[in-house]
Design a protein around this motif. Structure first.
Motif, PDB file in Angstrom:
ATOM      1  N   ASP A 135       0.808  -1.224   0.000  1.00 45.03           N
ATOM      2  CA  ASP A 135       0.000   0.000   0.000  1.00 45.03           C
ATOM      3  C   ASP A 135       0.840   1.272   0.000  1.00 45.03           C
ATOM      4  N   ASN A 136       2.096   1.179   0.444  1.00 43.37           N
ATOM      5  CA  ASN A 136       2.919   2.380   0.410  1.00 43.37           C
ATOM      6  C   ASN A 136       3.564   2.621  -0.940  1.00 43.37           C
ATOM      7  N   LEU A 137       3.457   1.634  -1.817  1.00 44.78           N
ATOM      8  CA  LEU A 137       3.949   1.820  -3.175  1.00 44.78           C
ATOM      9  C   LEU A 137       2.723   2.032  -4.051  1.00 44.78           C
ATOM     10  N   LEU A 138       2.243   3.277  -4.055  1.00 38.54           N
ATOM     11  CA  LEU A 138       1.005   3.578  -4.765  1.00 38.54           C
ATOM     12  C   LEU A 138       1.139   3.227  -6.235  1.00 38.54           C
ATOM     13  N   GLU A 139       0.096   2.679  -6.796  1.00 40.27           N
ATOM     14  CA  GLU A 139       0.048   2.413  -8.227  1.00 40.27           C
ATOM     15  C   GLU A 139       1.210   1.569  -8.729  1.00 40.27           C
ATOM     16  N   TRP A 140       1.605   0.579  -7.912  1.00 37.80           N
ATOM     17  CA  TRP A 140       2.678  -0.314  -8.377  1.00 37.80           C
ATOM     18  C   TRP A 140       2.231  -1.098  -9.599  1.00 37.80           C
ATOM     19  N   ASN A 141       0.914  -1.131  -9.821  1.00 38.94           N
ATOM     20  CA  ASN A 141       0.402  -1.879 -10.969  1.00 38.94           C
ATOM     21  C   ASN A 141       0.846  -1.282 -12.297  1.00 38.94           C
ATOM     22  N   ARG A 142       1.380  -0.035 -12.261  1.00 38.71           N
ATOM     23  CA  ARG A 142       1.861   0.566 -13.504  1.00 38.71           C
ATOM     24  C   ARG A 142       3.153  -0.072 -13.997  1.00 38.71           C
ATOM     25  N   MET A 143       3.828  -0.745 -13.067  1.00 41.23           N
ATOM     26  CA  MET A 143       5.111  -1.350 -13.382  1.00 41.23           C
ATOM     27  C   MET A 143       5.028  -2.330 -14.548  1.00 41.23           C
ATOM     28  N   TYR A 144       3.844  -2.887 -14.756  1.00 49.04           N
ATOM     29  CA  TYR A 144       3.711  -3.902 -15.790  1.00 49.04           C
ATOM     30  C   TYR A 144       3.567  -3.311 -17.196  1.00 49.04           C
ATOM     31  N   GLY A 145       3.621  -1.997 -17.303  1.00 50.49           N
ATOM     32  CA  GLY A 145       3.607  -1.385 -18.627  1.00 50.49           C
ATOM     33  C   GLY A 145       2.216  -1.254 -19.213  1.00 50.49           C
ATOM     34  N   PRO A 146       2.154  -0.747 -20.438  1.00 48.04           N
ATOM     35  CA  PRO A 146       0.869  -0.370 -21.030  1.00 48.04           C
ATOM     36  C   PRO A 146      -0.053  -1.553 -21.331  1.00 48.04           C
ATOM     37  N   ARG A 147       0.487  -2.778 -21.410  1.00 49.69           N
ATOM     38  CA  ARG A 147      -0.393  -3.906 -21.711  1.00 49.69           C
ATOM     39  C   ARG A 147      -1.046  -4.475 -20.463  1.00 49.69           C
ATOM     40  N   GLY A 148      -0.600  -4.025 -19.323  1.00 54.45           N
ATOM     41  CA  GLY A 148      -1.228  -4.453 -18.083  1.00 54.45           C
ATOM     42  C   GLY A 148      -0.844  -5.869 -17.682  1.00 54.45           C
TER      43      GLY A 148
END
Ligand SMILES: Cc1cc2nc3c(=O)[nH]c(=O)nc-3n(C[C@H](O)[C@H](O)[C@H](O)COP(=O)(O)OP(=O)(O)OC[C@H]3O[C@@H](n4cnc5c(N)ncnc54)[C@H](O)[C@@H]3O)c2cc1C
Ligand SMILES: NC(=O)c1ccc[n+]([C@@H]2O[C@H](COP(=O)([O-])OP(=O)(O)OC[C@H]3O[C@@H](n4cnc5c(N)ncnc54)[C@H](OP(=O)(O)O)[C@@H]3O)[C@@H](O)[C@H]2O)c1
Lengths: 434, 227
Positions: free
Chosen positions: A293-306
């Motif tokens: 939770d302290n790494l907000l938006e870590w889901n962006r790490m996977y790039g534009p294809r999600g």
């Protein structure tokens, strides 16, 4: 129309967004017109919280606490309240939510709709087990109360009901007493699946929270870290406070940062980091329960294809083979993730007709979206899950075949009679026809 | 002693968030002022559940009526000194509609410009002899300059800024601290219809800045501009 994505960021879709803020007005806002869907914090990974080209009713504005009974520990609140806010308000008063998922940035309504589970299923069950009553608005204008005594069938349909039975406006939740925000935790590295099963079995009786991280890149045996913890009782001193610092993934990188090269070292790093720290520690509930939770938006790490998450549960009988089989497939594909969680559920049946938890073992992994290759791997994992009599978690899913959904959720036909015809999601269209 | 906190426009998202932060800080007695009694009641309940040390009163009032505002300030001041007054109400009018219909322009300037000035004026008169107290008025960066996209709103916010400057000057030798807060675009119902939500400041951040700003009142008692 605004673009909305779910946590997995597999795509962005146009939605006609309407914000709900006032529980008195909400029943009118959702009435009539084209089908809509409630949207909480969008922490579901796949398509259960999306309704492309349709209406989305955003609920986090329904954020008011309504009543608290300090004798019984019962809280009545609006459905858009964040679990984080309940914890932060009530921990200082000696109360806490008994069950929370691996992030506290979710709404009460979302937690009910997916009947979410935590690390203490064998003690408290899932989120739905803590729900005393709900106020449910249907798109035909009806507002009904459902509890164990009144319309109990509507309660079982709505718990785990994927938002398809109506919009939850309010919920009455049972909190549990705690003496402090700290947990006494123990970390134990394990070197094989057998060892995991031994640890899990041996820990159930004496430990409330149990979970393990598993390294699925390792070529020899499955290895991982088993974590177990209990709440600190009485005034047995204090512990470290979490640092409030938040880090954000500032942009979507043009390619996935998670590839085969970066994965294996990450998993190894995690393993050794914890092995090095093996032993006892006192931790605040936030970093223990919600490490990302302290790494907000870590889901962006996977790039534009999600990315996808694949979470299954299989019954205890045959679980060893099924888990081993899944891990083998993943290793062979070279597509695994650094986020692999393995844990057992306790021996209890959930309340919801479509609830995910069941007695058995659950495995959850992230997979960067590599298109067909990833989907092919999932088909192989599906057949292991199907064979073992298990099921897939809809909160994480964007692709399971309808036939596997039907096999995994035998009460589906009963559930369908409770659906609100004015509510539809990408998932419901994919798996239930509309 | 609980803090006495008066919030004008208490149903505003920014004001609600400030109230929650103040409630978490300790014993407070909130006087929540707005135009809709039911909405105020729901907010009062919320604050009470958040902290057992909170008490609340709600008041409705016509925000454009100088007499009603004067009477409200007198009645509240009679019950004792006020620790914090937050003037938070406002509305973002459709600029084009204001150009087409001057009654809309008038209403927008009234509620965003004159009304906050009335409240500030009425309460300053009551608070200036107190031994401490903070007066917080929410302006906007939109008041810094006129722009074709929102100059009716901007002109009203500019009025608030000039008024606050004058009050601050007047309060220089008192123990009352005046803070003019000028948020940039913030994620609240006021901006919910606008594009670029993810570029706007989160509500919690803006409220946090306001609450910290009030707490850290400078001895010079200068109007603090929080952007
Ligand atoms: C980092 C991370 C860790 C996680 N760990 C876990 C875990 O350990 N265990 C677990 O079970 N889950 C876990 N999850 C999944 C998450 O808990 C669920 O997806 C949860 O339901 C998300 O809640 P939300 O408020 O974001 O709802 P959304 O994702 O926005 O919506 C989920 C569903 O709830 C419905 N819904 C939302 N509000 C209402 C309402 N008021 N009335 C009716 N329906 C409504 C929506 O229509 C949708 O079907 C995790 C997710 C993340 C990102
Ligand atoms: N959000 C931003 O981007 C932003 C940026 C800079 C400055 N501001 C300023 O911040 C303050 C708070 O705004 P917010 O963003 O929190 O907006 P908000 O949630 O929309 O709140 C607006 C408030 O103003 C009240 N109000 C509007 N018209 C009124 C009237 N005629 N009579 C009485 N009350 C009236 C509303 O009362 P009801 O609830 O009864 O409608 C509500 O309390 C405002 O002064 C705004 O100008 C906001």
């Amino acid at each position: 129309m605004s673009k909305v994505h779910s946590w997995g960021r597999l795509g962005e879709y146009n939605h006609d967004v309407e914000v709900l803020r006032d529980r008195a007005l909400a029943p009118r806002q959702i009435q009539g017109g084209t089908p809509g869907l409630a949207f909480g914090m969008g922490r579901s990974y796949g398509d259960s919280c999306l309704n492309p080209d349709g209406k989305l009713w955003k609920t986090p504005g329904l954020d008011k606490l309504i009543r608290f009974d300090p004798e019984k520990g019962r809280l009545v609140c609006e459905a858009g309240v964040l679990l984080r806010d309940i914890q932060r308000v009530f921990v200082p008063q000696g109360w806490m939510l008994p069950v929370t998922p691996g992030t506290q940035m979710v709404t009460v309504g979302g937690a009910i709709a997916n009947d979410v589970h935590g690390k203490n299923h064998h003690v408290f069950g899932s989120f739905g087990d803590q729900v005393h009553s709900i106020l449910l608005a249907r798109t035909d204008g009806e507002v009904l109360r459902a509890s164990v005594d009144e319309n109990p069938d509507w309660l079982s349909a709505t718990i785990g009901g994927l938002g398809l039975t109506g919009v939850v406006l309010e919920a009455e939740l049972q909190l549990r007493k705690v003496d402090s925000p700290w947990l006494d935790a123990e970390t134990l590295p394990y070197e094989s699946l057998n060892e995991f099963f031994e640890l899990a079995g041996a820990s159930e009786a004496a430990w409330e929270h149990t979970v393990s991280w598993i390294d699925c890149m390792n070529t020899r045996e499955a290895r991982g870290i088993f974590m177990r913890a209990n709440h600190v009782c009485g005034s047995l001193g204090t512990g470290p406070m979490p640092s409030g610092k938040k880090k954000t993934m500032p942009f979507v990188p043009p390619v996935s940062l998670v590839n085969k090269l970066s994965l294996a070292p990450f998993n190894q790093l995690y393993f050794y980091l914890n092995k090095w720290k093996a032993g006892h520690s006192r931790v605040h509930y936030e970093p223990f329960n919600y490490p990302l939770d302290n790494l907000l938006e870590w889901n962006r790490m996977y790039g534009p294809r999600g990315f996808y998450q694949y979470q299954s549960v299989v019954p205890f009988a045959g679980a060893r083979e099924a888990i081993r089989g899944q891990l083998d497939e993943i290793r062979r594909s070279g597509q695994g993730s650094f986020l692999a969680v393995l844990k057992t559920f306790g021996d209890r049946q959930p309340r919801g007709l479509l609830s995910f938890p069941m007695p058995g073992v659950t495995l959850a992994l992230d997979f960067p979206n590599r298109g067909q290759r990833t989907l092919e791997l999932f088909k192989r994992l599906d057949s292991i899950v199907r064979e073992a009599g298990g099921r897939i978690y809809p909160a994480k899913d964007a692709r399971m075949p309808a036939e596997l959904f039907e096999a995994g959720y035998p009460k589906l036909h009963e559930f369908l009679t409770y659906r609100d015809p004015g509510i539809s999601s990408a998932m419901s269209r994919r798996l239930m026809g509309y | 002693m609980p803090k006495r906190i008066v919030i004008i426009g208490a149903t505003s998202a920014i004001a609600q968030q400030c109230a929650r932060l103040w409630a978490a800080e300790g014993a407070s007695d909130f006087i929540l002022v707005g135009r809709n009694a039911d909405k105020l009641e729901a907010i009062a309940q919320d604050l009470q559940v958040r902290s057992p040390e909170v008490t609340t009163h709600t008041e409705t009032c016509d925000f454009t009526d100088p007499i009603a505002i004067t009477n409200l300030a007198s009645a509240l001041a009679e019950q004792g000194p006020l620790d914090i007054l937050l003037v938070a109400h406002g509305t973002l009018p459709d600029q084009q509609a204001c150009q087409n219909d001057l009654t809309i322009a008038r209403d927008a300037m009234l509620i965003n410009g004159l009304s906050p000035a009335y409240f500030a004026e009425a309460f300053v008169g009551k608070m200036q002899n107190q031994t401490s107290g903070s007066l917080v008025v929410i302006g906007s960066v939109a008041g810094d300059r006129g722009r074709q996209s929102n100059y009716v709103y901007g002109a009203a916010k500019g009025l608030v800024e000039r008024y606050a400057q004058g009050l601050e000057h007047r309060l220089a030798d008192t123990r009352i601290n005046l803070t003019l807060v000028k948020p940039g675009p913030t994620q609240t119902p006021m901006t919910a219809h606008m594009e670029g939500q993810d570029k706007m400041a989160p509500l919690e951040q803006v409220a946090g800045d306001i609450v910290r700003g009030v707490k850290a009142k400078k001895p010079r008692r200068r109007a603090r501009l929080v952007n």
